[in-house]
Write a protein that holds these residues in place. Sequence first.
Motif, mmCIF file in Angstrom:
data_model
loop_
_atom_site.group_PDB
_atom_site.id
_atom_site.type_symbol
_atom_site.label_atom_id
_atom_site.label_comp_id
_atom_site.label_asym_id
_atom_site.label_seq_id
_atom_site.Cartn_x
_atom_site.Cartn_y
_atom_site.Cartn_z
ATOM 1 N N GLU A 1 61.839 -19.952 -23.408
ATOM 2 C CA GLU A 1 60.996 -18.688 -23.275
ATOM 3 C C GLU A 1 60.294 -18.863 -21.886
ATOM 4 O O GLU A 1 59.715 -19.879 -21.624
ATOM 5 C CB GLU A 1 59.732 -18.488 -24.396
ATOM 6 C CG GLU A 1 59.505 -17.336 -24.405
ATOM 7 C CD GLU A 1 60.224 -15.990 -25.104
ATOM 8 O OE1 GLU A 1 59.768 -15.059 -24.946
ATOM 9 O OE2 GLU A 1 61.481 -16.336 -25.610
ATOM 10 N N GLY A 2 60.331 -17.761 -21.149
ATOM 11 C CA GLY A 2 59.318 -17.679 -19.967
ATOM 12 C C GLY A 2 60.347 -18.201 -18.798
ATOM 13 O O GLY A 2 59.589 -18.696 -17.846
ATOM 14 N N ASP B 1 59.843 -16.180 -15.590
ATOM 15 C CA ASP B 1 58.578 -16.433 -14.890
ATOM 16 C C ASP B 1 58.318 -17.709 -14.194
ATOM 17 O O ASP B 1 57.833 -17.729 -13.017
ATOM 18 C CB ASP B 1 57.459 -16.452 -15.978
ATOM 19 C CG ASP B 1 57.467 -14.895 -16.559
ATOM 20 O OD1 ASP B 1 57.579 -13.956 -15.983
ATOM 21 O OD2 ASP B 1 57.291 -14.762 -17.880
ATOM 22 N N LYS B 2 58.993 -18.885 -14.842
ATOM 23 C CA LYS B 2 58.886 -20.096 -14.073
ATOM 24 C C LYS B 2 59.622 -20.144 -12.872
ATOM 25 O O LYS B 2 58.964 -20.404 -11.948
ATOM 26 C CB LYS B 2 59.576 -21.296 -15.014
ATOM 27 C CG LYS B 2 58.689 -21.570 -16.295
ATOM 28 C CD LYS B 2 59.213 -22.812 -16.950
ATOM 29 C CE LYS B 2 58.611 -22.703 -18.290
ATOM 30 N NZ LYS B 2 59.468 -23.538 -19.198
ATOM 31 N N LYS C 1 56.736 -11.442 -21.574
ATOM 32 C CA LYS C 1 57.934 -10.935 -21.245
ATOM 33 C C LYS C 1 57.781 -10.268 -19.968
ATOM 34 O O LYS C 1 56.954 -9.088 -19.898
ATOM 35 C CB LYS C 1 58.373 -10.032 -22.232
ATOM 36 C CG LYS C 1 59.936 -9.406 -21.945
ATOM 37 C CD LYS C 1 61.059 -10.526 -22.876
ATOM 38 C CE LYS C 1 62.334 -9.973 -22.736
ATOM 39 N NZ LYS C 1 63.331 -10.912 -22.883
ATOM 40 N N ARG C 2 58.247 -10.480 -18.874
ATOM 41 C CA ARG C 2 58.186 -9.582 -17.606
ATOM 42 C C ARG C 2 59.070 -8.400 -17.554
ATOM 43 O O ARG C 2 60.259 -8.183 -17.807
ATOM 44 C CB ARG C 2 58.774 -10.432 -16.420
ATOM 45 C CG ARG C 2 58.461 -9.906 -14.962
ATOM 46 C CD ARG C 2 58.954 -10.888 -13.860
ATOM 47 N NE ARG C 2 58.179 -12.032 -13.848
ATOM 48 C CZ ARG C 2 56.909 -12.218 -13.433
ATOM 49 N NH1 ARG C 2 56.529 -11.178 -12.865
ATOM 50 N NH2 ARG C 2 56.393 -13.403 -13.454
#
Lengths: 188, 117
Positions: B38-39, B42-43, A2-3
């Motif tokens: 999820e993510g 970020d991707k 989680k950023r």
Amino acid sequence: MKRSTGKYSDADDMTLVKASVDGDKTAFGEIVNRYKSMVARTVKGMLGDTVFAEDLGQEVFIKLYDSLPGFRGEAKLSTYIQKIAINITLNEIKRRKRFFSMFSRSDDDEIHEYDVTDTNDEERKDAREIVNKALQQLEPKFRVVVAMRMLQGYSTKETAEILDLPVGTVLSRLARGQEQMKKILKRL
Amino acid sequence: MKIKDIKNLILKSLTGDEPDAEVINNLIEATGDFSFSEGFTDKVLDKIFNRDVSESHDIEFLQSLNKIFYRIAISGIAAIILLLISIYISQGSLSIDSFLGLGDIADESIIYILTGN
């Protein structure tokens, strides 16, 4: 992973836009976090819960990032993102239509790849499947208007603004979309 | 929620000139979250910011290719000039015969070489 985007969690959209234009990765991450659900509803609602929808969602934000220097804040950022999402999704629908027509298949035969890992809630999955199937059987020009009303609750004026259409056109498409939807839902 | 109820909600959500907030909320509640995996963030960030790095690598490569091209081109032109000068010195002219090394050979000599008479 989680950023953490805590630094910008309270920042307004314009602050985030300016910081993103200056190359601040965290600021753009916050924009993505804020609007990814909205984009997901648009893209997945219109295309179905396919693996392609995820790629298209990424494309929306990449295009947004590239066009941010030209964003003057005249419209709301959400409207701006929604426009990009709809344009990209409509292009994809047209591309698929061409592809499937090359193989003499109808638009209804598009590949549906429902992501079973998305939710464990069977009822919600069924509901989403009905919404997706019904939407994908609508003509694209009605599909956009109907999806914006059904999935996002946009007012007629907002829909007209996002799609650059007169309010009257939106209303007539909505009415015709509703007629088509009744027939589609009977078959489902 | 039953399938029949979902269908009713869909139709209700499209009724009227303006959306009914309660109906839309019920439909959103019924369909749940249309979220990405999820993510996702970020991707997206990786694609955007790594794209810049790979693009700068491409630009560097093209720039070095450009430099190499100029170096080869300059050396090539220098070699051609030297060749022309040496042909001119040895043959006395820059005719096609001189290029082919035939400048000093008379027609009779060629016939002699070819026939032996």
